[in-house]
Design a protein around this motif. Structure first.
Motif, PDB file in Angstrom:
ATOM      1  N   ARG A 109     -16.617  -1.927   7.639  1.00  0.00           N
ATOM      2  CA  ARG A 109     -17.260  -2.899   6.762  1.00  0.00           C
ATOM      3  C   ARG A 109     -16.563  -2.943   5.406  1.00  0.00           C
ATOM      4  O   ARG A 109     -16.292  -4.020   4.862  1.00  0.00           O
ATOM      5  CB  ARG A 109     -18.738  -2.540   6.581  1.00  0.00           C
ATOM      6  CG  ARG A 109     -19.493  -3.562   5.727  1.00  0.00           C
ATOM      7  CD  ARG A 109     -20.972  -3.192   5.605  1.00  0.00           C
ATOM      8  NE  ARG A 109     -21.148  -1.943   4.891  1.00  0.00           N
ATOM      9  CZ  ARG A 109     -21.664  -0.849   5.423  1.00  0.00           C
ATOM     10  NH1 ARG A 109     -22.025  -0.838   6.685  1.00  0.00           N
ATOM     11  NH2 ARG A 109     -21.805   0.250   4.710  1.00  0.00           N
ATOM     12  N   ARG A 110     -16.264  -1.770   4.870  1.00  0.00           N
ATOM     13  CA  ARG A 110     -15.608  -1.716   3.570  1.00  0.00           C
ATOM     14  C   ARG A 110     -14.196  -2.289   3.644  1.00  0.00           C
ATOM     15  O   ARG A 110     -13.764  -3.012   2.741  1.00  0.00           O
ATOM     16  CB  ARG A 110     -15.578  -0.261   3.079  1.00  0.00           C
ATOM     17  CG  ARG A 110     -14.951  -0.076   1.701  1.00  0.00           C
ATOM     18  CD  ARG A 110     -15.660  -0.917   0.658  1.00  0.00           C
ATOM     19  NE  ARG A 110     -15.055  -0.765  -0.642  1.00  0.00           N
ATOM     20  CZ  ARG A 110     -15.114  -1.664  -1.605  1.00  0.00           C
ATOM     21  NH1 ARG A 110     -15.775  -2.800  -1.419  1.00  0.00           N
ATOM     22  NH2 ARG A 110     -14.532  -1.469  -2.763  1.00  0.00           N
ATOM     23  N   CYS A 111     -13.466  -2.014   4.729  1.00  0.00           N
ATOM     24  CA  CYS A 111     -12.102  -2.547   4.880  1.00  0.00           C
ATOM     25  C   CYS A 111     -12.122  -4.068   4.927  1.00  0.00           C
ATOM     26  O   CYS A 111     -11.288  -4.735   4.307  1.00  0.00           O
ATOM     27  CB  CYS A 111     -11.448  -1.990   6.131  1.00  0.00           C
ATOM     28  SG  CYS A 111     -10.924  -0.264   5.971  1.00  0.00           S
ATOM     29  N   ARG A 112     -13.072  -4.635   5.671  1.00  0.00           N
ATOM     30  CA  ARG A 112     -13.163  -6.097   5.751  1.00  0.00           C
ATOM     31  C   ARG A 112     -13.491  -6.698   4.397  1.00  0.00           C
ATOM     32  O   ARG A 112     -12.952  -7.742   4.017  1.00  0.00           O
ATOM     33  CB  ARG A 112     -14.232  -6.495   6.777  1.00  0.00           C
ATOM     34  CG  ARG A 112     -13.820  -6.275   8.228  1.00  0.00           C
ATOM     35  CD  ARG A 112     -14.773  -6.988   9.167  1.00  0.00           C
ATOM     36  NE  ARG A 112     -16.123  -6.477   9.070  1.00  0.00           N
ATOM     37  CZ  ARG A 112     -16.607  -5.473   9.799  1.00  0.00           C
ATOM     38  NH1 ARG A 112     -15.814  -4.861  10.674  1.00  0.00           N
ATOM     39  NH2 ARG A 112     -17.852  -5.078   9.661  1.00  0.00           N
ATOM     40  N   GLN A 113     -14.376  -6.034   3.667  1.00  0.00           N
ATOM     41  CA  GLN A 113     -14.759  -6.539   2.353  1.00  0.00           C
ATOM     42  C   GLN A 113     -13.571  -6.500   1.389  1.00  0.00           C
ATOM     43  O   GLN A 113     -13.307  -7.467   0.662  1.00  0.00           O
ATOM     44  CB  GLN A 113     -15.909  -5.705   1.780  1.00  0.00           C
ATOM     45  CG  GLN A 113     -16.355  -6.163   0.389  1.00  0.00           C
ATOM     46  CD  GLN A 113     -17.457  -5.281  -0.167  1.00  0.00           C
ATOM     47  OE1 GLN A 113     -18.178  -4.634   0.578  1.00  0.00           O
ATOM     48  NE2 GLN A 113     -17.595  -5.255  -1.477  1.00  0.00           N
ATOM     49  N   ILE A 114     -12.826  -5.400   1.406  1.00  0.00           N
ATOM     50  CA  ILE A 114     -11.676  -5.273   0.522  1.00  0.00           C
ATOM     51  C   ILE A 114     -10.621  -6.314   0.865  1.00  0.00           C
ATOM     52  O   ILE A 114     -10.049  -6.962  -0.020  1.00  0.00           O
ATOM     53  CB  ILE A 114     -11.080  -3.849   0.604  1.00  0.00           C
ATOM     54  CG1 ILE A 114     -12.051  -2.830   0.013  1.00  0.00           C
ATOM     55  CG2 ILE A 114      -9.749  -3.782  -0.147  1.00  0.00           C
ATOM     56  CD1 ILE A 114     -11.594  -1.390   0.167  1.00  0.00           C
ATOM     57  N   ASN A 242       2.642   5.510  -0.352  1.00  0.00           N
ATOM     58  CA  ASN A 242       2.041   6.768   0.095  1.00  0.00           C
ATOM     59  C   ASN A 242       0.558   6.633   0.446  1.00  0.00           C
ATOM     60  O   ASN A 242      -0.160   7.625   0.493  1.00  0.00           O
ATOM     61  CB  ASN A 242       2.216   7.868  -0.976  1.00  0.00           C
ATOM     62  CG  ASN A 242       1.726   7.436  -2.343  1.00  0.00           C
ATOM     63  OD1 ASN A 242       0.729   6.737  -2.451  1.00  0.00           O
ATOM     64  ND2 ASN A 242       2.436   7.839  -3.384  1.00  0.00           N
ATOM     65  N   ASN A 243       0.112   5.379   0.694  1.00  0.00           N
ATOM     66  CA  ASN A 243      -1.290   5.183   1.045  1.00  0.00           C
ATOM     67  C   ASN A 243      -1.477   3.842   1.741  1.00  0.00           C
ATOM     68  O   ASN A 243      -0.564   3.010   1.743  1.00  0.00           O
ATOM     69  CB  ASN A 243      -2.186   5.253  -0.203  1.00  0.00           C
ATOM     70  CG  ASN A 243      -3.476   6.003   0.063  1.00  0.00           C
ATOM     71  OD1 ASN A 243      -4.141   5.771   1.071  1.00  0.00           O
ATOM     72  ND2 ASN A 243      -3.840   6.910  -0.832  1.00  0.00           N
ATOM     73  N   TRP A 244      -2.661   3.643   2.327  1.00  0.00           N
ATOM     74  CA  TRP A 244      -2.979   2.395   2.998  1.00  0.00           C
ATOM     75  C   TRP A 244      -3.646   1.434   2.027  1.00  0.00           C
ATOM     76  O   TRP A 244      -4.540   1.818   1.282  1.00  0.00           O
ATOM     77  CB  TRP A 244      -3.909   2.642   4.186  1.00  0.00           C
ATOM     78  CG  TRP A 244      -3.259   3.384   5.303  1.00  0.00           C
ATOM     79  CD1 TRP A 244      -3.314   4.716   5.542  1.00  0.00           C
ATOM     80  CD2 TRP A 244      -2.429   2.827   6.324  1.00  0.00           C
ATOM     81  NE1 TRP A 244      -2.568   5.040   6.651  1.00  0.00           N
ATOM     82  CE2 TRP A 244      -2.019   3.897   7.159  1.00  0.00           C
ATOM     83  CE3 TRP A 244      -1.998   1.538   6.630  1.00  0.00           C
ATOM     84  CZ2 TRP A 244      -1.199   3.708   8.257  1.00  0.00           C
ATOM     85  CZ3 TRP A 244      -1.184   1.348   7.733  1.00  0.00           C
ATOM     86  CH2 TRP A 244      -0.796   2.424   8.533  1.00  0.00           C
ATOM     87  N   TYR A 245      -3.190   0.168   2.066  1.00  0.00           N
ATOM     88  CA  TYR A 245      -3.743  -0.861   1.191  1.00  0.00           C
ATOM     89  C   TYR A 245      -4.140  -2.086   2.020  1.00  0.00           C
ATOM     90  O   TYR A 245      -3.428  -2.456   2.969  1.00  0.00           O
ATOM     91  CB  TYR A 245      -2.710  -1.317   0.152  1.00  0.00           C
ATOM     92  CG  TYR A 245      -2.520  -0.373  -1.013  1.00  0.00           C
ATOM     93  CD1 TYR A 245      -2.964  -0.714  -2.289  1.00  0.00           C
ATOM     94  CD2 TYR A 245      -1.887   0.849  -0.850  1.00  0.00           C
ATOM     95  CE1 TYR A 245      -2.777   0.145  -3.366  1.00  0.00           C
ATOM     96  CE2 TYR A 245      -1.704   1.719  -1.919  1.00  0.00           C
ATOM     97  CZ  TYR A 245      -2.151   1.356  -3.175  1.00  0.00           C
ATOM     98  OH  TYR A 245      -1.972   2.209  -4.235  1.00  0.00           O
ATOM     99  N   ALA A 246      -5.270  -2.693   1.661  1.00  0.00           N
ATOM    100  CA  ALA A 246      -5.560  -4.044   2.138  1.00  0.00           C
ATOM    101  C   ALA A 246      -4.623  -4.961   1.369  1.00  0.00           C
ATOM    102  O   ALA A 246      -4.657  -4.988   0.136  1.00  0.00           O
ATOM    103  CB  ALA A 246      -7.018  -4.399   1.865  1.00  0.00           C
TER     104      ALA A 246
END
Length: 462
Positions: A109-114, A242-246
């Protein structure tokens, strides 16, 4: 349910009831004025109730109309949901399977929102970038940069044409990307194409040390770049440094060819593992098996990390894990941990190498007037002569003899500045050179002037 959570729900409920009451009053006024029928007012009220249930929106009375504060609601609902699932996860009576599902649902849910927020913000980013006009190429001397592969950390030298927007050079600039970030709350980057991929030339993405990641590049084999080279924007989860980003990556043209990319993104909120876990002996053994960190080898195996990153940036493959959201979370977090551990170890290696170079530099400075052999340097560094040559080549791009001569020339330049009465011949001998002609030749190559010309230039400035 804990008292604080119950209290929070009560406050939210009161706010929503008040919002609906104000809306009903406004509808009733319109009915009395003959602008709405009773049926229309009832229909609008029912629609508003549905709206409150799906995307509850408290209202603010401005004296003339009702303003909907959707930002407040989005934040409030998110907080409440996070409090709820964490309560169920840690304090409730949920089974392990239920807890896992709660974590997964919250994560997605948070990934979709971002991602939705990033997609909406990109319109402003594009508009702000296009306000600057067309990128102009400046002919002449190209810009020399060290390009670092963001996955393998391989370094290479590149030459790129200088880009200008008006009078401002784009490379190393901060104004545009920082203005985009200030307005959208997203990180921003401008990329320029190089033969190996796309190079960050202006960015506020940061390394683990807190520096802007200008000079890092995404390699051509990345699914993101493969989409860009087809002229298509990439929207979705992407591994950034060094990290995952939307993320949103959109290509742009310079002189009719795809030469650049405009990027914005927000970091995904994966769970943060403690360094404690990485320091456990079994975990360290696994990390050592994944990456070859021994100083006597020229290769580093990045296959596990690269495969994980590649998997999650190829949309056609992601459906295979849709039924296993926790596995997806774990693998994505593993990629972050591996990359951060890799960077941490490389920084430690660089610190050790810097200390080693300083040890050798001190030895050269203390024995400047004497013969300094490669054998003596190797013995001091506890290496074989072959390893020493390889070490200097990889770390400094020099041979041991070139390193010694460079230190001698630096000392010669200092003596020319500090002692105006010293002859070139004496400085040559004091810095360990046996042949004055050879000394002058090396000095001109290093500084572009002969020793006498160098001293004259210093005196002219003074």
């Amino acid at each position: 349910m804990p008292h604080r959570v119950e209290q929070y729900f009560q406050q939210l409920s009161n706010s929503l009831q008040q919002a609906f009451h104000i809306y009903q009053q406004q509808l009733q006024q319109l009915v009395q004025q003959g602008k709405l029928s009773e049926e229309e007012a009832n229909s609008m009220a029912q629609s508003y109730v549905a709206q409150l249930e799906n995307e509850a929106v408290p209202v603010e009375w401005t004296g003339r109309s009702v303003e909907l504060d959707r930002d407040w609601l989005r934040e409030a609902r998110t907080v409440v949901k996070e409090v709820l699932w964490k309560y169920e996860l840690y304090a409730g009576e949920a089974t392990n399977d239920q807890r896992a599902q709660l974590m997964a649902v919250s994560f997605h849910r948070r990934c979709r929102q971002i991602q939705k927020e990033v997609n909406e913000a990109f319109a402003f980013a594009r508009q702000r970038f296009e306000q600057e006009g067309r990128i102009q190429l400046k002919l002449g001397e190209p810009l020399r940069m060290t390009a670092i592969n963001q996955i393998t950390h391989e370094r290479l030298k590149v030459k790129i044409p200088k880009w200008y927007l008006g009078r401002r050079m784009v490379q190393y600039s901060t104004e545009i990307v920082d203005q985009i970030s200030k307005r959208t709350q997203c990180k921003a980057t401008i990329f320029q194409r190089i033969p190996q991929g796309f190079l960050r030339i202006a960015t506020n993405i940061e390394t683990l040390e807190g520096d802007r990641a200008v000079g890092t590049f995404i390699p051509n084999e990345s699914p993101v770049i493969q989409s860009i080279l087809k002229g298509k924007a990439y929207r979705g989860s992407a591994f950034v440094l060094n990290n995952w980003y939307a993320s949103v990556y959109e290509p742009f043209e310079v002189d009719g060819k795809i030469e650049g990319v405009l990027y914005i993104g927000i970091k995904e909120e994966l769970g943060q593992a403690e360094q404690y876990y990485l320091d456990q002996p079994k975990i360290k053994a696994v990390l050592d098996s994944l990456f070859d960190w021994h100083s006597n080898t020229d290769t580093k195996n990045d296959a596990p990390l690269g495969k994980i990153i590649d998997y999650f940036t190829r949309r056609e493959q992601q459906s295979a894990l849709s039924a296993h959201p926790l596995l997806e979370m774990g693998l994505k977090e593993m990629a972050v941990l591996l990359m951060q551990e890799k960077e941490r170890r490389e920084l430690q290696d660089q610190e050790r190498e810097a200390q080693q170079v300083q040890l050798l530099r001190n030895y050269v400075q203390q024995n400047m007037a004497n013969d300094i052999s490669v054998e003596a340097l190797a013995r001091l560094a506890c290496m074989s002569q072959a390893s020493l040559y390889r070490y200097f080549r990889d770390f400094l791009g020099l041979t041991p003899v070139e390193f010694v001569n460079k230190e001698r020339l630096k000392q010669a330049a200092r003596l020319l500045e500090e002692d105006p009465n010293a002859s070139v011949q004496s400085i040559c001998l004091d810095t360990g050179f046996k042949n004055c002609s050879y000394f002058i030749k090396l000095f001109r190559k290093q500084y572009g002037l002969t020793p006498k010309q160098y001293r004259a230039a210093l005196q002219a400035v003074a």
